[in-house]
Design a protein around this motif. Sequence first.
Motif, PDB file in Angstrom:
ATOM      1  N   LYS A 161      80.556 -14.283 -19.869  1.00 21.97           N
ATOM      2  CA  LYS A 161      81.498 -13.499 -19.058  1.00 21.97           C
ATOM      3  C   LYS A 161      81.004 -13.339 -17.616  1.00 21.97           C
ATOM      4  O   LYS A 161      81.804 -13.313 -16.684  1.00 21.97           O
ATOM      5  CB  LYS A 161      81.702 -12.125 -19.686  1.00 21.97           C
ATOM      6  CG  LYS A 161      82.475 -12.135 -20.997  1.00 21.97           C
ATOM      7  CD  LYS A 161      82.597 -10.725 -21.560  1.00 21.97           C
ATOM      8  CE  LYS A 161      83.385 -10.711 -22.855  1.00 21.97           C
ATOM      9  NZ  LYS A 161      83.459  -9.360 -23.454  1.00 21.97           N
ATOM     10  N   ARG A 162      79.677 -13.224 -17.440  1.00 19.57           N
ATOM     11  CA  ARG A 162      79.164 -12.932 -16.097  1.00 19.57           C
ATOM     12  C   ARG A 162      79.582 -13.988 -15.071  1.00 19.57           C
ATOM     13  O   ARG A 162      80.115 -13.633 -14.002  1.00 19.57           O
ATOM     14  CB  ARG A 162      77.646 -12.777 -16.139  1.00 19.57           C
ATOM     15  CG  ARG A 162      77.176 -11.505 -16.826  1.00 19.57           C
ATOM     16  CD  ARG A 162      75.694 -11.253 -16.582  1.00 19.57           C
ATOM     17  NE  ARG A 162      75.196 -10.193 -17.440  1.00 19.57           N
ATOM     18  CZ  ARG A 162      74.479 -10.384 -18.543  1.00 19.57           C
ATOM     19  NH1 ARG A 162      74.155 -11.619 -18.916  1.00 19.57           N
ATOM     20  NH2 ARG A 162      74.066  -9.357 -19.271  1.00 19.57           N
ATOM     21  N   PRO A 163      79.359 -15.289 -15.306  1.00 15.99           N
ATOM     22  CA  PRO A 163      79.792 -16.255 -14.299  1.00 15.99           C
ATOM     23  C   PRO A 163      81.309 -16.307 -14.130  1.00 15.99           C
ATOM     24  O   PRO A 163      81.816 -16.531 -13.025  1.00 15.99           O
ATOM     25  CB  PRO A 163      79.237 -17.593 -14.821  1.00 15.99           C
ATOM     26  CG  PRO A 163      78.994 -17.378 -16.268  1.00 15.99           C
ATOM     27  CD  PRO A 163      78.617 -15.934 -16.409  1.00 15.99           C
ATOM     28  N   TYR A 164      82.027 -16.097 -15.242  1.00 15.65           N
ATOM     29  CA  TYR A 164      83.492 -16.074 -15.151  1.00 15.65           C
ATOM     30  C   TYR A 164      83.961 -14.895 -14.307  1.00 15.65           C
ATOM     31  O   TYR A 164      84.832 -15.043 -13.429  1.00 15.65           O
ATOM     32  CB  TYR A 164      84.069 -15.993 -16.557  1.00 15.65           C
ATOM     33  CG  TYR A 164      85.578 -15.866 -16.613  1.00 15.65           C
ATOM     34  CD1 TYR A 164      86.398 -16.891 -16.190  1.00 15.65           C
ATOM     35  CD2 TYR A 164      86.154 -14.690 -17.104  1.00 15.65           C
ATOM     36  CE1 TYR A 164      87.785 -16.765 -16.249  1.00 15.65           C
ATOM     37  CE2 TYR A 164      87.532 -14.554 -17.171  1.00 15.65           C
ATOM     38  CZ  TYR A 164      88.344 -15.601 -16.741  1.00 15.65           C
ATOM     39  OH  TYR A 164      89.704 -15.473 -16.794  1.00 15.65           O
ATOM     40  N   PHE A 165      83.386 -13.713 -14.533  1.00 12.70           N
ATOM     41  CA  PHE A 165      83.739 -12.540 -13.741  1.00 12.70           C
ATOM     42  C   PHE A 165      83.368 -12.737 -12.277  1.00 12.70           C
ATOM     43  O   PHE A 165      84.095 -12.320 -11.370  1.00 12.70           O
ATOM     44  CB  PHE A 165      83.041 -11.302 -14.295  1.00 12.70           C
ATOM     45  CG  PHE A 165      83.636 -10.768 -15.571  1.00 12.70           C
ATOM     46  CD1 PHE A 165      84.635 -11.460 -16.236  1.00 12.70           C
ATOM     47  CD2 PHE A 165      83.194  -9.566 -16.111  1.00 12.70           C
ATOM     48  CE1 PHE A 165      85.183 -10.978 -17.411  1.00 12.70           C
ATOM     49  CE2 PHE A 165      83.737  -9.071 -17.287  1.00 12.70           C
ATOM     50  CZ  PHE A 165      84.728  -9.780 -17.939  1.00 12.70           C
ATOM     51  N   ALA A 166      82.211 -13.368 -12.025  1.00  8.22           N
ATOM     52  CA  ALA A 166      81.793 -13.620 -10.647  1.00  8.22           C
ATOM     53  C   ALA A 166      82.811 -14.502  -9.940  1.00  8.22           C
ATOM     54  O   ALA A 166      83.135 -14.288  -8.756  1.00  8.22           O
ATOM     55  CB  ALA A 166      80.409 -14.256 -10.621  1.00  8.22           C
TER      56      ALA A 166
END
Length: 424
Positions: free
Chosen positions: A338-343
Amino acid sequence: MVHGVAVETGPDVRPRVDTRPLTRTVLTALDEAGVRWSLVRGSPGGGDVDVLVAPADRGRAAEVMAAQGLVRLPAYGRGTHAFFLGLDEVTTSWVEFDVVTEVSFGRHVEFRTPAAGACLARRRRVADIWVLAPEDEFWMLLLHCLLDKGAFADRHLRRLSMLAPVASLDSPLLHALPAGIPCEALLAHAQSRAWPALAGLGPSVSRAWLRAAPVGITLARAGAAALRAIERPLQAWSRRGARVALLGPDGCGKSTLASGIASAFCFPVRTVYMGLWPTGDDEAGPVRSALRVARRPIVVWRRYLAALRHRALGRLVIFDRYVYDARLPARGSLTWLKRPYFAMLSRCCPAPDLVILLDAPGHVMHARSGEYDAAHLEVERRQYVRIAARLPRAVRVDANRPAEAVLRDAVGQVWRLYQTRIAR
């Protein structure tokens, strides 16, 4: 004695004066700057404030308007009219000054007179405001209704009824009119309150003026009409819409504030919802969830493109939430994915012109929305504060106040953005 001119009271036909603080402050500043001016028209509680200024003082008047936080609205084909707009933050209302240096009439300001200097020389002081002599105000308002509007608004009829008993044919404005205008009949109808008959004389006044100066009036009409035809394109850059994003947890008042700004702002407003996450309780299977994840940037950009269209049409765009919501810490499973997608999501749209963070304690937001517990909302509140601290154009608005106070603060922030943009 004020600026070397005697203070008079004159007949008891006191004008209606806008009493809002910004109006009085600007008029006082004109006096202090040595500008020769007189109120022409103005309503007690709002609307435009029409001011006649000596031609030699036009530049100083514009400097006063700028110093008081008003911005000039570009206009074309309006004769000597210069329009200045300001926000009275005490009443959260808009004040527009229409400053003219010439006494002229007509839909295209084609009926011109040299009477400005003589009318200013006869001005008088009433309740700390410079006003026209009653006779001059009567004729100026009467010709405004006949030639500019072609009709008599109720507020103008009331004012003409007050002024008609003291009006006469002894006014420098009448002396500046061309021959053939039936001034005696105009005055007689006004004093007898024969308003339909008076309105019927409007065309004859126009024809008489046109006969006296056919070439000048025809050229003035053609020039003004041409400029007004291209006015909107010429105004496009200065009046382009701004983009304002509202951030904060559930219950902070984003939707309420967006509606309030839409009803209170001086320019047209459109609200665009930019929430990233589903709002319902529906359970989605893995395939549907994957499609939703893949489609989310497309949905966001579709909404953003709609906002760009509103902005191109001169509308203020209020984003209810923004992609910055993706900067909140990822929760649940697969946080590493999720972190890279949210970024990516948090950077997929350009930065707005202004970000307003609505900040209120967790327990207050819980009492308003009831969807999340107070502790969760307090944690999220602090996360939003950290996010806003890293944004270049973010301001914090205390949302733990009555809605009217929050709206007044937010409208002031948006107006300061417009002041900067229009002044460029």
